[in-house]
Structure formats: structure tokens, C-alpha cells
Write an enzyme that holds these catalytic residues in place. Structure first.
Site, PDB file in Angstrom:
ATOM      1  N   GLU A   1       0.921  -1.290  -0.089  1.00 59.38           N
ATOM      2  CA  GLU A   1       0.034  -0.111   0.102  1.00 59.38           C
ATOM      3  C   GLU A   1       0.796   1.209   0.038  1.00 59.38           C
ATOM      4  OE1 GLU A   1      -2.986  -0.237   3.162  1.00 59.38           O
ATOM      5  OE2 GLU A   1      -4.266  -1.688   1.886  1.00 59.38           O
TER       6      GLU A   1
ATOM      7  N   GLU B   1      -5.311  -8.550  -0.626  1.00 54.59           N
ATOM      8  CA  GLU B   1      -6.212  -8.037   0.752  1.00 54.59           C
ATOM      9  C   GLU B   1      -7.611  -7.983   0.280  1.00 54.59           C
ATOM     10  OE1 GLU B   1      -4.660  -5.188   3.778  1.00 54.59           O
ATOM     11  OE2 GLU B   1      -2.771  -5.624   2.930  1.00 54.59           O
TER      12      GLU B   1
HETATM   13  O1  AHR Z   1      -5.057  -6.222   6.838  1.00 49.35           O
HETATM   14  C1  AHR Z   1      -5.030  -5.051   7.495  1.00 49.35           C
HETATM   15  C2  AHR Z   1      -4.304  -3.758   6.977  1.00 49.35           C
HETATM   16  O2  AHR Z   1      -5.176  -3.361   5.869  1.00 49.35           O
HETATM   17  C3  AHR Z   1      -2.886  -4.142   6.441  1.00 49.35           C
HETATM   18  O3  AHR Z   1      -1.968  -4.038   7.098  1.00 49.35           O
HETATM   19  C4  AHR Z   1      -2.732  -2.972   5.426  1.00 49.35           C
HETATM   20  O4  AHR Z   1      -2.136  -3.129   4.235  1.00 49.35           O
HETATM   21  C5  AHR Z   1      -4.407  -2.606   4.885  1.00 49.35           C
HETATM   22  O5  AHR Z   1      -4.350  -1.382   4.981  1.00 49.35           O
END
Ligand code: AHR
Length: 504
Positions: A172, A291
Site C-alpha cells: 500500500e 487483501e
Molecule cells: O489487513 C489490515 C491492513 O489493511 C494491512 O496492514 C494494510 O495493508 C491494509 O490497510
């Protein structure tokens, strides 16, 4: 209410890459410490890993786990987590404002992964660090021996290289919350140069470049285009992240959010193909949705946590029945793009926005979302088939023409099995499904699994109580090549068909 489907062997999307059933463990909250690792627990093995947790991970058949972050990785020195434990530093972990003891690091996690029967998708730090730390970590993990970092691994008791195949180039990096947040040009250049060096150490690895943190980031689309412009020839994947929540308590709108996810996936494919065209490249970039999940229940309670403690109970969303329905819908949405989406990681796996929860010194238990994820992972292996669906539709606050039926079919040729995943979004009545499976001759219904919860969509599970769990009493039947089933109002369904006489 009635919906129809046609499922045909030749309507192939692609062979499903098993890595779409991946998950994620970050050094965050109680995912590692108190989750997979609790040395004083009665279920702990000789390495301190909880066997009950490993059993659940095995049941989910998770083929790939992303590690060690997440936001955590952007401040992580991997060297802090290897070598004698007594010498490992305790550090302030800035991403989540916790204290990191480094008791678990690369080698311990790789040992856990072996026991859990999963591969690892290793992320490198492109926040506070860069090319050097990344290429050294590849050397430490994947080089057989005879060099400084490979010999260091051997001196730490690990003779054989891990040969980790999939690597993430940071996390990210478009987000201002990220340690070492960068512009798309800054990140794109760094990712390209890091990728080159990592592949010079091990040319067999595959790399994931960071896409946007979610679809509503102000830089979305331009970020992907710029990053891929820099990295196109050096990476195999671009990442997508997305979390949803029913913040307005509007169920029909909540369940329709898979339409936004679908649009997000299509947009990233288009951007990747635009850069392909621009570069006259023959190579396709694939998607890593590394994610995805529901995440909103724990937001308020997390604001009250004390900083700088070890393994605070962060991001401990307790999922309810409606969340399980959305997770099922998200899985179907990703399978529809099996030709381009080759990796996906349910974020996360244990305690932190997770299907598996643990009590300290107590039991491990299954959240509601455990079930659709398990069904897809176990029965969704094979060829993704494009179903022709005709369904009633509805409009919600943010979406128009939302199909009541969301569905997908997977053909496992080796085992002569056909599986239909179906989500009924209708709140009040069952949906009568009629599915023409034409050239699947001689198939019979092996099982019709249903996850339903008449009356209380907010029902959750807890330690010792599992009111939300599937049953196999669905009424699917087959007659003359047509499968009919009544899909209860608001339900997740798995209709498993098996060629007659082939297997038990
Ligand atoms: O999964 C939780 C968080 O969400 C992770 O650390 C991040 O990559 C995202 O914002």
C-alpha cells in the site's frame, strides 16, 4: 421468485489458480503472538505453534499465506527476526503502535507454514528500506549456500533454501498512513529497480507490484498506470486491496458491493492492458487481490487501545451471518475473473479480521466467514465455467440492476465433479433455481450445502457456540440434465454434482 442458469463444459473462463484461496498473516494484533503462536497453550507443539489453529488452517486448505505485512512490513527489518532469539531487539512498531518482540521471524514463520501445508507470499519493505534489504532477503531465503546471506541462514539451522516463489514489492505505498509513503513515480522506480535485483538473485521468483489501497483512493487508476509503466517488464502481478462494511445497516446495498468489486477488477485489467498496448508487450500482467474481506466492526474499539503493548487485540472483527454472505459473493466475483486474477488473500487468517479466532489459553473457534471461504477453497478447484444467468434484479442505494442470484460453476475434470456456488440476495423469499447442465451427462447431486439464518442476519459465532454454520439439507435434485433447487431467502449455497458411479 425464479432464476435460471446454463452451465456448459465449453464455456471455460480458465483453470483456477489455487492461490486465489490464499490468506494473510501480519505481525499485527494477536495474529502471530496469541494466534498461530502461543507456547504456553496446551495445544502448542514443540515450536510453540497451536495445533488447533493449524488443524483449522488445514481444513481451509489454504495454499498461500502473505507475510509479514501489511502496513507492518513498511517499517520491518527482517534481520531483527533471525538468529538467536535472546539477541533479537524489541522495537516500537509504528504502523500499529505496538511493541514487536521479534520472537517470531522468517525462519519460525516458514516452519509454521510447512506445518500448515501452505506456501508463503513474502513481502519486502519498500517503506523505510529498499533494494539492498530486499535482495539480501531473497539471498537468505532462496540461495542454496556459499554466499554471506545463504550461509547466515544455514548458520541459523536451515540447510535447504526455502525457494519462496511469490514476493510482494512493499505494501500500500500509495497510502499516506504507510511508513515511507511514496508517489507513483517514486514507488514505480523503486519497485522496478528492486525487482531487477531480486530476480538477479533468483530468476525463478514472481513479483507483485503495489496497486491502490482501495478503489476510492484519489490516485486510483493513475497510480496503477504509472507504477506499471515503470515496472511492466519486471513484475508478474499488480495488487488490489478492498474491504467492505455494512456501516449504514442497509443489507441489500451491502450485498450488492460485489458489483463494485467486479468493476474494480475490470478496471485494473483495463489499466494493465492499456500499458501492455502502450509498450507493445506480449506479456499479460495478472491480478493479485492480496487483501480482501469485511472490515469495520472493530474500528471504534481499536481507537481505545493502549499503544506500545505486545499483541493488543486489534482488528478483532466479530463477523455475523450477513458478512458470510458478502464473503461468499466476493469469492464468486473473483472466480469470474479466473483468467486474470491468479492470487487472492483473505485478510487475514487468525484473530485479525479473520475466519479463525483464538482465546488465550482457551479454544480456537470458527467465525461465520470461515464457511464460504472453506467451501470455495475445498470445492472450487478446477476450471471456472462462465454461467449464463437470468435472474430477477433489484436497485439499492448505490447500485442498479443487482442480480438476486450471484452464481458461479467450477468443473473439476479429474474428479468428475461440478460445483455450483450460489448466493441468494433476496431478503424475503426463496429463489427457485433451474440450472441446465446440458453436456454434463450422468451427473447426480452429491450434496447441497446451505448457509442460512432465518430471522437474524446479525447472528455471530463465539467460542463454544456456533449458531451460524452450514447444513447439508438443501433440496437440490436433478432430472434430465436440469438441476432444480430452492435457495432459501438470504442464503449461500454449494450444490455439488458428481458423475454417477465415478466415486463413492
Ligand atoms: O489487513 C489490515 C491492513 O489493511 C494491512 O496492514 C494494510 O495493508 C491494509 O490497510
Amino acid at each position: 421468485m425464479k432464476a435460471t442458469m446454463i452451465v456448459e463444459k465449453d464455456f471455460k473462463i480458465a483453470e483456477i489458480d489455487k492461490r486465489v484461496y490464499g490468506s494473510f498473516i501480519e505481525h499485527l494484533g494477536r495474529a502471530v503472538y496469541g494466534g498461530i503462536y502461543e507456547p504456553d497453550h496446551p495445544e502448542a507443539d514443540e515450536h510453540g505453534f497451536r495445533r488447533d489453529v493449524i488443524n483449522f488452517v488445514n481444513e481451509l486448505q489454504v495454499p498461500l499465506v502473505r507475510y509479514p505485512g501489511g502496513n507492518f512490513v513498511s517499517g520491518y527489518n527482517w534481520e531483527d527476526g533471525v538468529g538467536p532469539k535472546s539477541k533479537r531487539p524489541k522495537k516500537l512498531e509504528l504502523a500499529w503502535r505496538a511493541l514487536e518482540t521479534n520472537e517470531i521471524g522468517t525462519n519460525e514463520f516458514m516452519e509454521w507454514a510447512k506445518r500448515a501445508g501452505t506456501d508463503v507470499n513474502m513481502a519486502v519493505n519498500l517503506g523505510t528500506r529498499g533494494i539492498d534489504a530486499a535482495r539480501n532477503l531473497v539471498e537468505y531465503c532462496n540461495h542454496p549456500g556459499g554466499s554471506f546471506y545463504s550461509d547466515l541462514r544455514i548458520s541459523h539451522g536451515v540447510k535447504d533454501p526455502y525457494n519462496i516463489k511469490t514476493w510482494c514489492l512493499g505494501n500500500e505505498m500509495d497510502g499516506p498512513w504507510q511508513i515511507g509513503h511514496k508517489t507513483a513515480h517514486e514507488y514505480g522506480r523503486l519497485a522496478a529497480e528492486t525487482a531487477k535485483a531480486m530476480k538477479w538473485v533468483d530468476p525463478t521468483i514472481e513479483l507483485v507490484a503495489c496497486g491502490s489501497s482501495h478503489r476510492n483512493m484519489p490516485t486510483f487508476a493513475e497510480w496503477e498506470a504509472t507504477v506499471l509503466d515503470h515496472t511492466y517488464e519486471h513484475v508478474e502481478f499488480i495488487s488490489l486491496h478492498q474491504y467492505y462494511g455494512n456501516r449504514d445497516n442497509d443489507l441489500q446495498n451491502y450485498l450488492a458491493q460485489t458489483m463494485e468489486m467486479d468493476d474494480f477488477i475490470r478496471s485494473v485489467i483495463s489499466i494493465a492492458d492499456y500499458i501492455k498496448a502502450k509498450k507493445r508487450s506480449k506479456k499479460h500482467i495478472h491480478l493479485a487481490f492480496d487483501e480482501w474481506n469485511v472490515w469495520y466492526h472493530s474500528n471504534e474499539q481499536d481507537k481505545k487501545l493502549e499503544p506500545w503493548t505486545v499483541a493488543p487485540p486489534q482488528l478483532e472483527d466479530i463477523y455475523n451471518f450477513e458478512d458470510a454472505l458478502l464473503v461468499g459473493g466476493m469469492l464468486i466475483t473473483m472466480l469470474k475473473h479466473a483468467d486474470r486474477l491468479k492470487i487472492a488473500c483473505l485478510a487475514q487468517l487468525v484473530n485479525v479480521i479473520a475466519p479463525i479466532m483464538t482465546e488465550q489459553n482457551g479454544s480456537a473457534w470458527k467465525q461465520t466467514i470461515y464457511y464460504p471461504f472453506m467451501h470455495a477453497s475445498v470445492y472450487g478447484r478446477g476450471i471456472a465455467l462462465h454461467p449464463i444467468v437470468s435472474s430477477p434484479k433489484y436497485d439499492s442505494k448505490d447500485f442498479t440492476d443487482v442480480p438476486v442470484l450471484e452464481s458461479m460453476a467450477v468443473y473439476n475434470e479429474e474428479q468428475d465433479q461440478l460445483t455450483i456456488f450460489a448466493l441468494n440476495r433476496e431478503v424475503r423469499e426463496p429463489l427457485q433455481l433451474e440450472c441446465d447442465i446440458r453436456n454434463f451427462e450422468g451427473y447426480e447431486v452429491a450434496e447441497h450445502i446451505v448457509l442460512e439464518n432465518r430471522g437474524n442476519v446479525k447472528q455471530s459465532n463465539s467460542a463454544g457456540s456456533t449458531p451460524v454454520k452450514p447444513h447439508s439439507n438443501g433440496d437440490a435434485s436433478i432430472d434430465g440434465g436440469t438441476v432444480t433447487a430452492s435457495l432459501p431467502a438470504l442464503s449461500w449455497n454449494v450444490i455439488r454434482l458428481q458423475k454417477r458411479g465415478e466415486r463413492g
